[in-house]
Design a protein around this motif. Sequence first.
Motif, mmCIF file in Angstrom:
data_model
loop_
_atom_site.group_PDB
_atom_site.id
_atom_site.type_symbol
_atom_site.label_atom_id
_atom_site.label_comp_id
_atom_site.label_asym_id
_atom_site.label_seq_id
_atom_site.Cartn_x
_atom_site.Cartn_y
_atom_site.Cartn_z
ATOM 1 N N PRO A 25 -47.265 37.852 23.685
ATOM 2 C CA PRO A 25 -46.807 37.617 24.750
ATOM 3 C C PRO A 25 -47.871 36.107 25.498
ATOM 4 O O PRO A 25 -48.345 35.343 24.842
ATOM 5 C CB PRO A 25 -48.192 38.770 25.152
ATOM 6 C CG PRO A 25 -48.863 38.879 24.360
ATOM 7 C CD PRO A 25 -48.153 38.774 22.860
ATOM 8 N N ASP A 26 -46.727 35.346 26.560
ATOM 9 C CA ASP A 26 -47.572 34.762 26.677
ATOM 10 C C ASP A 26 -48.869 34.219 27.467
ATOM 11 O O ASP A 26 -50.349 33.106 27.192
ATOM 12 C CB ASP A 26 -46.637 33.811 28.105
ATOM 13 C CG ASP A 26 -45.511 33.588 27.488
ATOM 14 O OD1 ASP A 26 -45.477 33.328 26.639
ATOM 15 O OD2 ASP A 26 -44.228 33.745 28.088
ATOM 16 N N ASN A 27 -49.069 35.426 27.380
ATOM 17 C CA ASN A 27 -51.065 35.518 28.363
ATOM 18 C C ASN A 27 -52.002 35.988 27.494
ATOM 19 O O ASN A 27 -52.831 36.995 27.058
ATOM 20 C CB ASN A 27 -50.851 36.712 29.332
ATOM 21 C CG ASN A 27 -50.410 38.239 28.946
ATOM 22 O OD1 ASN A 27 -49.711 38.639 28.032
ATOM 23 N ND2 ASN A 27 -50.599 38.605 29.777
ATOM 24 N N MET A 28 -51.358 35.987 26.186
ATOM 25 C CA MET A 28 -52.899 36.789 25.061
ATOM 26 C C MET A 28 -53.552 35.752 25.186
ATOM 27 O O MET A 28 -53.813 34.818 25.424
ATOM 28 C CB MET A 28 -51.702 36.739 23.640
ATOM 29 C CG MET A 28 -53.089 36.631 22.374
ATOM 30 S SD MET A 28 -52.525 36.903 20.812
ATOM 31 C CE MET A 28 -50.908 38.383 20.582
ATOM 32 N N THR A 29 -54.401 37.056 24.427
ATOM 33 C CA THR A 29 -56.242 36.637 25.025
ATOM 34 C C THR A 29 -56.069 36.160 23.658
ATOM 35 O O THR A 29 -55.400 35.617 22.136
ATOM 36 C CB THR A 29 -57.207 37.443 25.188
ATOM 37 O OG1 THR A 29 -56.664 38.664 24.034
ATOM 38 C CG2 THR A 29 -57.077 38.940 26.470
ATOM 39 N N ALA A 30 -57.949 35.143 23.766
ATOM 40 C CA ALA A 30 -57.770 34.519 22.290
ATOM 41 C C ALA A 30 -58.478 35.065 21.270
ATOM 42 O O ALA A 30 -58.104 34.969 20.050
ATOM 43 C CB ALA A 30 -59.379 33.266 22.636
ATOM 44 N N PHE A 31 -58.863 35.888 21.570
ATOM 45 C CA PHE A 31 -59.300 37.187 20.471
ATOM 46 C C PHE A 31 -58.417 38.156 19.765
ATOM 47 O O PHE A 31 -57.960 37.968 18.694
ATOM 48 C CB PHE A 31 -60.370 38.450 21.212
ATOM 49 C CG PHE A 31 -60.313 39.644 20.497
ATOM 50 C CD1 PHE A 31 -61.964 39.636 19.270
ATOM 51 C CD2 PHE A 31 -60.150 41.021 20.429
ATOM 52 C CE1 PHE A 31 -61.731 40.323 18.493
ATOM 53 C CE2 PHE A 31 -60.489 42.159 19.364
ATOM 54 C CZ PHE A 31 -61.218 42.020 18.151
#
Length: 461
Positions: A25-31
């Motif tokens: 997803p475009d909003n994937m978190t850094a973790f």
Amino acid sequence: MSIAELDDMTAGRRPLVPPTPPRAPDNMTAFGRMMAIRNSPIESWGRRAYEDDVVQGSFFGHSSFILNTPDAIRHVLVDNYENYTRTPAGFRVLRPMLGEGLLIAEGRAWKHQRRTLAPAFTPRAVTTLVPYMTAAIGETIDKLRAASHGPVDLREAMQRMTLEIAGRTMFSFGMDRHGATLRDFVMEYGETLARPHVLDLLLPLGWPSPQDFRRARFRKRWTAFVSMLIAERRAAGKDHNAPARDLFDLMGEARDPETGDAFTDAQLGDQVATMILAGHETTATALFWTLYLLALDSSTQEQLAAEVTGMAAAGTPEIERLKFTRAVVDETMRLYPPAFLIARAAAGPDTIAGLRVRKRDVIMIAPWLLHRHEKLWRDPNAFVPARFMTGTPPDRFAYLPFGVGARVCIGAHFALVEATLALAKIIGAFRVALVDKEPVVPVGVVTTQPNRSPMFAITPR
């Protein structure tokens, strides 16, 4: 087969689109991205990576750049390649298996190895090794024919076959006694040590991570095994009045054309490890993916079989005449490139595609992305071998199954000859189908591997 005939055969048929991992997803978190990278970097790439020319981001305090334009790729891999080295994580993952061999070496050491090894991999030298290939392929077909009454694990069969070819072309002896041990080494490393830990990504190369201690123990056992293979080959000896008969002879007799230096025993061991591993695992995986695609696409499978039958009717086929078979191999390596990612760290500042690059920034050239990029390919996710039969090859910086530039894979011709011959003979002998319909999804762990080994049904023709 003419292009017109090919168009007639494919007209009105919807091309196969094989299963792929979901895009991030475009909003994937850094973790989340970090966890995806550890499992399979392919799963960390989102929509932009398949559509944009350059994707700029951050990577543990440094900028990162995914390059998807041929001009930018040419700059990094050809025009200014000496400014870009493997990343610390790349060294950590590959060194335990490959030592300081050709794939790992940098600078003068790499140039010495490349110059010294080059004569052993010319088309003429590879031609002398084809009898080893055809013998091992023929034995594999005999074993498959004997097992054709039930489900068959073609991935394992391809691993055994390419390992046998690697052993015979390297040492002139089969791998019956050592093949299981070598496969155990490969599986152990791939399952436990080849996936980068977060500390592999964070720590400077000189600071060992917890995984590095395990890798060092593995390397001690691995190098002892390779040394044993070399000792066995040397004990077998050779007729010194005869020409070189295998790759071990060619590498042992090779001299750097500029310095006259030969390989030391340690260097020879690393080259042997590199050639056996790179020479069997990547080709086995490419053949598996090819057979998987043909099992999903019976029409293309029959086209290939028809070409092989036609060539056989005219006599023993020369590999250069297997045009469609080679196109199937090429298209498979487009969809499932053996090396899915080329990662480099900038040794000094530079400018790429108008963007400023600083020392230690990370440059990613991902054949997985490049080969499926919306701007570079028509129907990028579809299996269309005919795209390699138009007479117009793809841009050499848009299609990188073996890399490009000074560090292009030295064994590319060897691998293509082996894969094309094996595929022609296997599909000429059998119809292949899948026993179950559960999707097989690619996973990026050093190479583009399947997430499972499906069972196949094979029927003698």
